[in-house]
Design an enzyme around this catalytic site. Structure first.
Site, short mmCIF file in Angstrom:
data_model
loop_
_atom_site.label_atom_id
_atom_site.label_comp_id
_atom_site.label_asym_id
_atom_site.label_seq_id
_atom_site.Cartn_x
_atom_site.Cartn_y
_atom_site.Cartn_z
CG HIS A 121 -7.93 0.62 6.00
ND1 HIS A 121 -8.00 0.29 4.66
CD2 HIS A 121 -7.36 1.84 6.04
CE1 HIS A 121 -7.48 1.25 3.94
NE2 HIS A 121 -7.09 2.21 4.74
CG ASP A 122 -10.08 4.15 4.77
OD1 ASP A 122 -9.61 4.35 3.64
OD2 ASP A 122 -9.43 4.30 5.83
CG ASP A 135 -3.52 6.36 0.41
OD1 ASP A 135 -4.51 5.79 0.88
OD2 ASP A 135 -3.17 7.51 0.74
CG ASP A 185 -2.05 0.88 1.23
OD1 ASP A 185 -3.05 0.57 1.90
OD2 ASP A 185 -1.96 1.92 0.53
CD GLU A 226 -8.39 5.28 -1.10
OE1 GLU A 226 -7.46 6.09 -1.10
OE2 GLU A 226 -9.10 5.07 -0.10
O1 TEU Z 1 -8.20 7.02 2.06
C1 TEU Z 1 -8.49 8.07 1.15
C2 TEU Z 1 -9.78 8.69 1.57
O2 TEU Z 1 -9.97 8.97 2.70
C3 TEU Z 1 -10.87 8.82 0.59
O3 TEU Z 1 -10.47 8.27 -0.66
C4 TEU Z 1 -12.05 7.98 1.13
O4 TEU Z 1 -11.54 6.73 1.56
C5 TEU Z 1 -13.01 7.70 -0.01
O5 TEU Z 1 -13.45 8.92 -0.50
C6 TEU Z 1 -14.15 6.85 0.54
O6 TEU Z 1 -14.85 7.56 1.52
C7 TEU Z 1 -6.83 6.65 2.03
C8 TEU Z 1 -6.60 5.57 3.08
O7 TEU Z 1 -7.38 4.42 2.78
C9 TEU Z 1 -6.96 6.16 4.43
O8 TEU Z 1 -6.84 5.16 5.47
C10 TEU Z 1 -6.02 7.32 4.73
O9 TEU Z 1 -6.41 7.93 5.95
C11 TEU Z 1 -6.09 8.37 3.60
O10 TEU Z 1 -6.00 7.78 2.30
C12 TEU Z 1 -4.92 9.34 3.70
O11 TEU Z 1 -3.74 8.67 3.33
#
Ligand code: TEU
Length: 548
Positions: free
Chosen positions: A316-317, A201, A100, A252
Site C-alpha cells: 500500500h506504500d 509498523d 497491522d 517493517e
Molecule cells: O510506513 C513506514 C514508512 O513510511 C517507511 O518505513 C517507508 O515505508 C519505508 O522507508 C519504505 O519507503 C508505515 C506504513 O506502511 C505507512 O502506510 C504509514 O504511513 C507509516 O508507517 C506511518 O505509520
C-alpha cells in the site's frame, strides 16, 4: 536449509487494504464486511494468511496509521462484532489473520496525547516526546517522512512535540516503561482474541536518537531509525508478548541492511520471525536486474542459517509492481507472471498485495485534487511553496505516489469495478473494464490462474520454502537464473526480464545433465521436458521453473 520447519515459514500472505477492497454499505470506502464477503475468493487463491491494514479507531489522516483508540474499530471499517466475525470466518476457511499494529505513534486525537499536551505536569506528558524551542525555533533540523520538520509547536505549553510522520501522528516515547507496558497490554488484547500474526509498523523508529542535535543532512532521515535501545525494546516485547503466543511477527524495518537485518530475525535473537526491508523499494525507482541480484545475494547470504526473510515488490506504500518493475503495456500478463514467479521462488515468505494476482496496474490521476496520500499532498505543498511549477511538481511526484497502489480492487466491469455502489473514496483505475477478477476467472491463461498454480506449488514443494539458494546468472542484465535445492530436489528458475528474447546457458551453469522437467512456465507452449544441454532460448518476460 533455511532453518528448522515452522508453520509461519510456509506462509503465503495476502495483503488486504480493506478501504480499497470491497464497500458493502455504499459510503465509498471498503469495510470489514466486504472482506468477509470476499473470503471465499481469498481462500480460492490458496494463501495461508490475510494481512489486514490498520482498522483501529482513527481520524484517518494517514489511512488508519493514526490510531485514536487501539481497543476500538474505526467506524468507517465496521464494528468489533464484524471484526470478530471476520476473524472467525478466516479461521473457518483454514487461513490465519495478521493484524497491522502502529506502535511508534498515535493520532493527535488519542486521549493519551490530549492529556499529554494539556500540561507539562500531566502524568502522560512523558508518554510523548517534548522539547523546548532552540534559538526560538525547532529543537533540531530533523525532517519527518511527511513534513519538512519532525517538530510541531504546541502553543499551550510552549514546547515542541516530535512526529516522525504527519503532524497528526505524535511519536510515543518508548523510553517510558509505562508506554511499553500499555502497548504490550494492547497487543495481548488482540492476540487473546486469536489473531495469528502481527505486522509491526515503522518498527525501526521506536528508539529515538540519543542526542537531540541537528543532523548533518536532514533529508537523509536514517537518523530516525535503528537507534540504541531498539533491540532491547524488541527483546522485551518478545519476552512479554510474542513468546507467549503461537504467532508470526513481521517487522517493517526501514533502512535495514544485510548487516543489521539478522539482528532482528536471527532465531537466537528472540526478537521477530521475519522482516520487510526496503533496499529494493527505496533504491530501485525502476527495474535494475544487476542491482536486484546483488541485493538478493547479500540478503540470502546474511540470513542463511540465521533467520528468515520476506519477499514483496509492492504494497500500500509502493507502486504496483507490474507498472514499476514489469511492463504494464504489451507484456502486462507475461511480466506480472514473471514477477510473481520471482517473489514466490526466491527465499523467504511471499506477500501478495491485493490486485497483484490479476495484474492490476498503477494509476495516474490528472490533478493533485484526485490524490489523497498525505505524504504526497504535503510534499506537493512544500515544493509548490518553494515556487516550483505545480504541473512539474505533480509530474515528479506521480510515479511514486502511494496512491498508485491504493485505487480500488477491480472485481468486474460494472460501475466502479464492482467496488462500491457509492462514490469511491479514490478513483478507480479506468482500465478496470479489461482488468478485473471476473474476467481473469474466465481466462485460463490469466495472471490469476497462474498465481493459484504458484501458490499451490509451495504447499507441495518444500524446496520453495526451505531450499538453498544459488544465483547462477552473475551480472546478466536481463536473465535471472538460480537454483533452489532441498533434500535431493533441485529446481532451476530462469527469468527473462526483458521485452526482447534472450538466451542463457543456464543448464551448464546449473551443472545439470540428463533432462529438465518443466514445473511451471508462463508461456502455455513451453516444452514440458528438454535435454539438459545447450542454451535456453527465452521469450520476452518468459519465466520457467524446471526440476532437474
Ligand atoms: O510506513 C513506514 C514508512 O513510511 C517507511 O518505513 C517507508 O515505508 C519505508 O522507508 C519504505 O519507503 C508505515 C506504513 O506502511 C505507512 O502506510 C504509514 O504511513 C507509516 O508507517 C506511518 O505509520
Amino acid at each position: 536449509m533455511l532453518g528448522k520447519p515452522a508453520w509461519w515459514k510456509e506462509s503465503v500472505v495476502y495483503q488486504v487494504y480493506w478501504r480499497s477492497f470491497l464497500d458493502t454499505d455504499g459510503d465509498g470506502y471498503g469495510d470489514l464486511k466486504g472482506v468477509i464477503e470476499k473470503l471465499d475468493y481469498i481462500q480460492s487463491l490458496g494463501v495461508t494468511m490475510v494481512w489486514l491494514n490498520p482498522f483501529n479507531a482513527s481520524p484517518d489522516k494517514d489511512n488508519g496509521y493514526d490510531v485514536s483508540d487501539y481497543y476500538a474499530v474505526m467506524e468507517r471499517a465496521g464494528t468489533m462484532a464484524e471484526f470478530d466475525k471476520l476473524l472467525a470466518e478466516t479461521h473457518a476457511r483454514g487461513m490465519k489473520l495478521m493484524m497491522d499494529v502502529v506502535l511508534n505513534h498515535t493520532s493527535d486525537q488519542h486521549p493519551w496525547f490530549k492529556a499529554s499536551r494539556s500540561s507539562k505536569d500531566d502524568p502522560k506528558r512523558d508518554w510523548y516526546i517534548w522539547r523546548d524551542p532552540k534559538d526560538g525555533g525547532v529543537p533540531t533540523n530533523w525532517r519527518s517522512y511527511f513534513n519538512p520538520s519532525s517538530w510541531e509547536l504546541d502553543e499551550g505549553t510552549g514546547q515542541y512535540y516530535m512526529h516522525s510522520f504527519a503532524i497528526e501522528q505524535p511519536d510515543l516515547n518508548w523510553a517510558n516503561p509505562e508506554v511499553r507496558e500499555e502497548m504490550y497490554r494492547m497487543l495481548r488484547f488482540w492476540l487473546d482474541k486469536g489473531i495469528d500474526g502481527l505486522r509491526l509498523d515503522a518498527l525501526a523508529l521506536l528508539a529515538k536518537p540519543e542526542q537531540f542535535e541537528d543532523a548533518g543532512d536532514p533529508h537523509d532521515i536514517r537518523y530516525l531509525t535503528h537507534n540504541p535501545g531498539l533491540h532491547e525494546y524488541l527483546q522485551e516485547m518478545n519476552r512479554e508478548v510474542f513468546s507467549r503466543y503461537d504467532i508470526m511477527t513481521v517487522g517493517e524495518v526501514a533502512f535495514a541492511t544485510p548487516d543489521t537485518g539478522p539482528l532482528f530475525v536471527g532465531e537466537e535473537r528472540k526478537e521477530l520471525n521475519t522482516l520487510f526491508h526496503f533496499e529494493v523499494a527505496d533504491e530501485m525507482p525502476e527495474w535494475d536486474m544487476v542491482r536486484f541480484k546483488r541485493i538478493q545475494r547479500t540478503w540470502a547470504q546474511a540470513l542463511s542459517g540465521r533467520g528468515f526473510g520476506s519477499q514483496f515488490l509492492n504494497n500500500h506504500d509502493h507502486a504496483r509492481q507490474v507498472t514499476r518493475y514489469g511492463n504494464d503495456g504489451e507484456y502486462r500478463v507475461e511480466s506480472a507472471k514473471l514477477l510473481g514467479t520471482l517473489v514466490h521462488t526466491l527465499p523467504g515468505i511471499p506477500y501478495i498485495y491485493q490486485g497483484e494476482e490479476i495484474g492490476m496496474t498503477g494509476v495516474r490521476y490528472d490533478n493533485i485534487g484526485e490524490y489523497q496520500d498525505i505524504a504526497m499532498l504535503n510534499r506537493y505543498a512544500e515544493e509548490v511553496g518553494k515556487g516550483r511549477n505545480p504541473a512539474e511538481v505533480l509530474r515528479s511526484l506521480q510515479p511514486l505516489s502511494r496512491d498508485n497502489s491504493r485505487s480500488p480492487m477491480q472485481w468486474n466491469d460494472a460501475r466502479h469495478a464492482g467496488f462500491t455502489d457509492g462514490e469511491p473514496w479514490i478513483k478507480v483505475n479506468p482500465n478496470y473494464r479489461s482488468i478485473n477478477v471476473e474476467r481473469a476467472e474466465a481466462e485460463p491463461a490469466s495472471v490469476l490462474h497462474y498465481y493459484r498454480e504458484l501458490i499451490a506449488l509451495r504447499k507441495k514443494c518444500p524446496v520453495m520454502v526451505y531450499g538453498d539458494f544459488t544465483d547462477i546468472s552473475g551480472d546478466d542484465p536481463h536473465v535471472y537464473a538460480y537454483v533452489r535445492s532441498h533434500e535431493g530436489v533441485r529446481w532451476l528458475v530462469v527469468l527473462n526480464h526483458d521485452t526482447k528474447a534472450n538466451s542463457f546457458a543456464a543448464v551448464e551453469a546449473a551443472g545439470g545433465k540428463g533432462s529438465l522437467r518443466l514445473v511451471l512456465g508462463n508461456y502455455a507452449d513451453a516444452p514440458r521436458e528438454r535435454r539438459a544441454e545447450g542454451k535456453l532460448e527465452l521469450r520476452p518476460y518468459e519465466a520457467l521453473i524446471y526440476e532437474f
